[in-house]
Write an enzyme that holds these catalytic residues in place. Structure first.
Site, short mmCIF file in Angstrom:
data_model
loop_
_atom_site.label_atom_id
_atom_site.label_comp_id
_atom_site.label_asym_id
_atom_site.label_seq_id
_atom_site.Cartn_x
_atom_site.Cartn_y
_atom_site.Cartn_z
CE1 TYR A 80 -6.95 -2.96 0.77
CE2 TYR A 80 -7.04 -3.76 -1.48
CZ TYR A 80 -6.45 -2.98 -0.52
OH TYR A 80 -5.34 -2.22 -0.83
CB SER A 131 -6.07 -0.56 -3.83
OG SER A 131 -5.94 -1.80 -4.51
#
Length: 257
Positions: free
Chosen positions: A153, A140
């Protein structure tokens, strides 16, 4: 077909980027091992690909990647006898800042987004060496940009990026390639974990904000990620390893002005 009769193992295969990968690789004639926790969703996916006239019945493994890595690989090998491509797609996000992050949430994200990838890769190596196969991780832009309220995250994806490059260097002499795609905002149900349901007003506002933020002036779609994953997984990319391929409409290269 470029993936015909190749054994492709996809984690997080019941939704989002994972289920889009299932459709693509099924149409390409791959032999699929699908990993996820939602058996009901898998039923819909299997029926859908059968509707395309695809006769190869996928192997569905109901499992939690954070604890079942050994079983996932063993069931795949028991079914097919080999492994050509491992797509580490499973991952999730729970919001939290340095002040609000719960350590149980931190541990859960690290277990799924990082540890599971390491363990699955370890279990898969011997089989990928035999086939001169490859690994594609789904990372990501959160791992290479800094944004509020997604601390753990972002950390997990930064770790995944470094794992990708280090593993690629270590496995290159064995002719096993390791790469990653690095998506930005992709239109999936991923953001439900942040309380943003697709079609809702808040989600629509987030979409609009991302359209304005991306240099290409649109958001990403699962097909964008699948195309990049397939490119890295193909034999024609056999001189590409240790690459973190942005699928982000240019946003990770965007300056402050």
């Amino acid at each position: 077909m470029s993936f015909e009769n190749q054994v492709v193992l996809i984690t997080g295969a019941s939704a989002g980027i994972g289920s889009a990968c299932v459709e693509y690789f099924a149409k390409q004639g791959a032999l699929l091992a699908l990993v996820g926790r939602n058996e009901k969703k898998f039923g819909k996916i299997v029926r859908k690909i059968k509707g395309y006239g695809i006769t190869n019945e996928p192997l569905v493994i109901i499992a939690d990647v954070s604890v079942d890595s050994e079983r996932i690989i063993s069931e795949t090998i028991e079914q097919y006898g080999r492994l050509n491509i491992l797509i580490n797609n499973a991952g999730f996000s729970i919001p939290g800042s340095i002040e609000t992050l719960k350590m149980d949430d931190y541990d859960a994200m690290m277990a799924t987004n990082v540890r599971a990838v390491v363990e699955l890769t370890q279990q898969a190596i011997v089989h990928l060496v035999e086939t001169k196969g490859n690994i594609v991780n789904v990372s990501s832009v959160a791992g290479i940009t800094s944004n509020p309220n997604i601390l753990a995250y972002s950390m997990s994806k930064a770790a995944l990026d470094q794992f990708t490059k280090c593993a690629a260097m270590e496995l290159a002499p064995k002719e096993v390639r390791v790469n990653a795609v690095v998506p930005s905002f992709i239109d999936t149900d991923f953001y439900a974990g942040h309380g943003l349901e697709r079609g809702g007003d808040e989600y629509s506002a987030l979409v609009e904000a991302n359209i304005n933020a991306h240099p290409l002036e649109r958001i990403g779609y699962t097909k964008d990620c699948v195309n990049a994953i397939a490119f890295l997984a193909k034999d024609s990319s056999n001189f590409i390893t240790a690459v973190l391929l942005p699928v982000d409409g240019g946003i990770s290269s965007k300056g402050a002005f």
